[in-house]
Design a protein around this motif. Structure first.
Motif, mmCIF file in Angstrom:
data_model
loop_
_atom_site.group_PDB
_atom_site.id
_atom_site.type_symbol
_atom_site.label_atom_id
_atom_site.label_comp_id
_atom_site.label_asym_id
_atom_site.label_seq_id
_atom_site.Cartn_x
_atom_site.Cartn_y
_atom_site.Cartn_z
ATOM 1 N N HIS A 33 2.851 -8.521 -4.089
ATOM 2 C CA HIS A 33 3.086 -9.982 -3.447
ATOM 3 C C HIS A 33 2.122 -10.439 -2.668
ATOM 4 N N LEU A 34 0.937 -9.576 -2.597
ATOM 5 C CA LEU A 34 -0.425 -9.859 -2.198
ATOM 6 C C LEU A 34 -1.537 -10.159 -2.823
ATOM 7 N N GLY A 35 -2.255 -10.963 -2.522
ATOM 8 C CA GLY A 35 -3.365 -11.502 -3.434
ATOM 9 C C GLY A 35 -4.357 -10.510 -3.892
ATOM 10 N N PRO A 36 -5.178 -10.674 -4.744
ATOM 11 C CA PRO A 36 -6.150 -9.707 -5.395
ATOM 12 C C PRO A 36 -7.000 -9.075 -4.476
ATOM 13 N N ALA A 37 -7.515 -9.943 -3.479
ATOM 14 C CA ALA A 37 -8.424 -9.749 -2.497
ATOM 15 C C ALA A 37 -7.920 -8.603 -1.627
ATOM 16 N N ALA A 38 -6.647 -8.773 -1.330
ATOM 17 C CA ALA A 38 -6.022 -7.847 -0.449
ATOM 18 C C ALA A 38 -5.524 -6.469 -0.886
ATOM 19 N N ARG A 39 -5.368 -6.746 -2.105
ATOM 20 C CA ARG A 39 -4.936 -5.418 -2.931
ATOM 21 C C ARG A 39 -6.396 -4.598 -3.008
ATOM 22 N N ARG A 40 -7.251 -5.236 -3.297
ATOM 23 C CA ARG A 40 -8.495 -4.555 -3.526
ATOM 24 C C ARG A 40 -9.186 -3.892 -2.223
ATOM 25 N N TRP A 41 -8.537 -4.708 -0.956
ATOM 26 C CA TRP A 41 -8.898 -4.132 0.117
ATOM 27 C C TRP A 41 -8.194 -2.845 0.631
ATOM 28 N N LEU A 42 -7.024 -2.819 0.472
ATOM 29 C CA LEU A 42 -6.168 -1.761 0.527
ATOM 30 C C LEU A 42 -6.506 -0.670 -0.203
ATOM 31 N N SER A 43 -6.913 -0.864 -1.534
ATOM 32 C CA SER A 43 -7.546 0.173 -2.383
ATOM 33 C C SER A 43 -8.849 0.616 -1.990
ATOM 34 N N ALA A 44 -9.564 -0.232 -1.433
ATOM 35 C CA ALA A 44 -11.171 0.380 -1.107
ATOM 36 C C ALA A 44 -10.933 1.207 0.417
ATOM 37 N N ASN A 45 -9.775 0.789 1.149
ATOM 38 C CA ASN A 45 -9.712 1.668 2.405
ATOM 39 C C ASN A 45 -8.598 2.559 2.219
ATOM 40 N N SER A 46 -8.155 3.252 1.034
ATOM 41 C CA SER A 46 -7.227 4.111 0.554
ATOM 42 C C SER A 46 -6.114 4.104 1.429
ATOM 43 N N PHE A 47 -5.454 3.090 1.767
ATOM 44 C CA PHE A 47 -4.151 2.820 2.557
ATOM 45 C C PHE A 47 -3.172 3.317 1.568
ATOM 46 N N GLY A 48 -2.239 4.101 1.919
ATOM 47 C CA GLY A 48 -1.075 4.606 1.216
ATOM 48 C C GLY A 48 0.240 4.711 2.095
ATOM 49 N N GLY A 49 0.177 4.169 3.117
ATOM 50 C CA GLY A 49 1.575 4.084 3.952
ATOM 51 C C GLY A 49 1.666 5.125 4.457
ATOM 52 N N GLU A 50 0.724 6.154 4.962
ATOM 53 C CA GLU A 50 0.788 7.303 5.695
ATOM 54 C C GLU A 50 1.236 7.028 7.160
ATOM 55 N N PRO A 51 2.381 8.002 7.717
ATOM 56 C CA PRO A 51 2.874 7.624 8.859
ATOM 57 C C PRO A 51 2.120 7.366 10.127
ATOM 58 N N GLY A 52 2.194 6.277 10.630
ATOM 59 C CA GLY A 52 1.426 6.193 11.735
ATOM 60 C C GLY A 52 0.113 5.277 11.642
ATOM 61 N N LYS A 53 -0.341 5.437 10.277
ATOM 62 C CA LYS A 53 -1.763 4.615 9.994
ATOM 63 C C LYS A 53 -1.301 3.114 9.616
ATOM 64 N N HIS A 54 -2.526 2.485 10.093
ATOM 65 C CA HIS A 54 -2.409 0.827 9.845
ATOM 66 C C HIS A 54 -3.635 0.335 9.278
ATOM 67 N N ILE A 55 -3.522 -0.637 8.691
ATOM 68 C CA ILE A 55 -4.733 -1.481 8.139
ATOM 69 C C ILE A 55 -4.467 -3.004 8.554
ATOM 70 N N ALA A 56 -5.548 -3.592 8.785
ATOM 71 C CA ALA A 56 -5.401 -5.142 9.273
ATOM 72 C C ALA A 56 -6.116 -5.590 7.739
ATOM 73 N N ILE A 57 -5.403 -6.587 7.188
ATOM 74 C CA ILE A 57 -5.815 -7.363 5.886
ATOM 75 C C ILE A 57 -6.465 -8.540 6.318
ATOM 76 N N PRO A 58 -7.750 -8.683 5.971
ATOM 77 C CA PRO A 58 -8.452 -9.789 6.492
ATOM 78 C C PRO A 58 -7.874 -11.071 5.690
ATOM 79 N N ALA A 59 -7.911 -12.286 6.442
ATOM 80 C CA ALA A 59 -7.724 -13.511 5.728
ATOM 81 C C ALA A 59 -9.310 -14.042 5.340
ATOM 82 N N THR A 60 -9.222 -15.161 4.414
ATOM 83 C CA THR A 60 -10.536 -15.558 4.060
ATOM 84 C C THR A 60 -11.289 -16.236 4.835
ATOM 85 N N ASP A 61 -10.830 -16.608 6.272
ATOM 86 C CA ASP A 61 -11.695 -16.982 7.259
ATOM 87 C C ASP A 61 -12.130 -15.926 8.273
ATOM 88 N N GLY A 62 -11.753 -14.681 7.875
ATOM 89 C CA GLY A 62 -12.303 -13.699 8.744
ATOM 90 C C GLY A 62 -11.321 -13.113 9.991
#
Length: 126
Positions: A33-62
């Motif tokens: 349900h995320l856009g291609p840029a967000a999917r690439r961001w998750l992949s580039a940062n190796s986010f896998g849903g590990e317990p207690g880990k977080h990732i901020a997904i940027p919007a197009t305006d930063g």
């Protein structure tokens, strides 16, 4: 940020950033349900849903579009206050929970405790 600003609803018209708790299993469904840029961001940062880990997904305006918070294999965090650590880790802003947490009351209490800072007697420099 004051704890009251976190717990009380933000003023009308103010955008809130969703924080989505996500397990390893749920991550693949969510990324569809995320856009291609967000999917690439998750992949580039190796986010896998590990317990207690977080990732901020940027919007197009930063700005931050959304935050994903890992729950590991399913929401059963051993530390009920783990979610609250985001209060110190995320930049100042208005956030909201977008999903289910094992114990919402303890998550809110953890957030408030992490956001609190007693500064009355702090020396502000030389």
């Amino acid at each position: 940020m004051k704890p009251s600003e976190i717990i009380v609803a933000p003023p009308r018209g103010k955008r809130t950033v969703p924080i989505t708790p996500v397990s390893r299993k749920e991550l693949s469904g969510l990324t569809r349900h995320l856009g291609p840029a967000a999917r690439r961001w998750l992949s580039a940062n190796s986010f896998g849903g590990e317990p207690g880990k977080h990732i901020a997904i940027p919007a197009t305006d930063g700005s931050i579009d959304r935050v994903l918070w890992g729950t590991g294999n399913g929401g059963g965090q051993t530390d009920p206050f783990a979610f609250g650590r985001l209060a110190r880790l995320l930049p100042a802003g208005a956030y909201r929970i977008d999903g289910k947490l094992p114990d919402l009351r303890l998550a809110a209490l953890g957030w408030a405790l992490e956001a609190y800072s007693f500064t009355r007697y702090r020396n502000n420099g030389p």
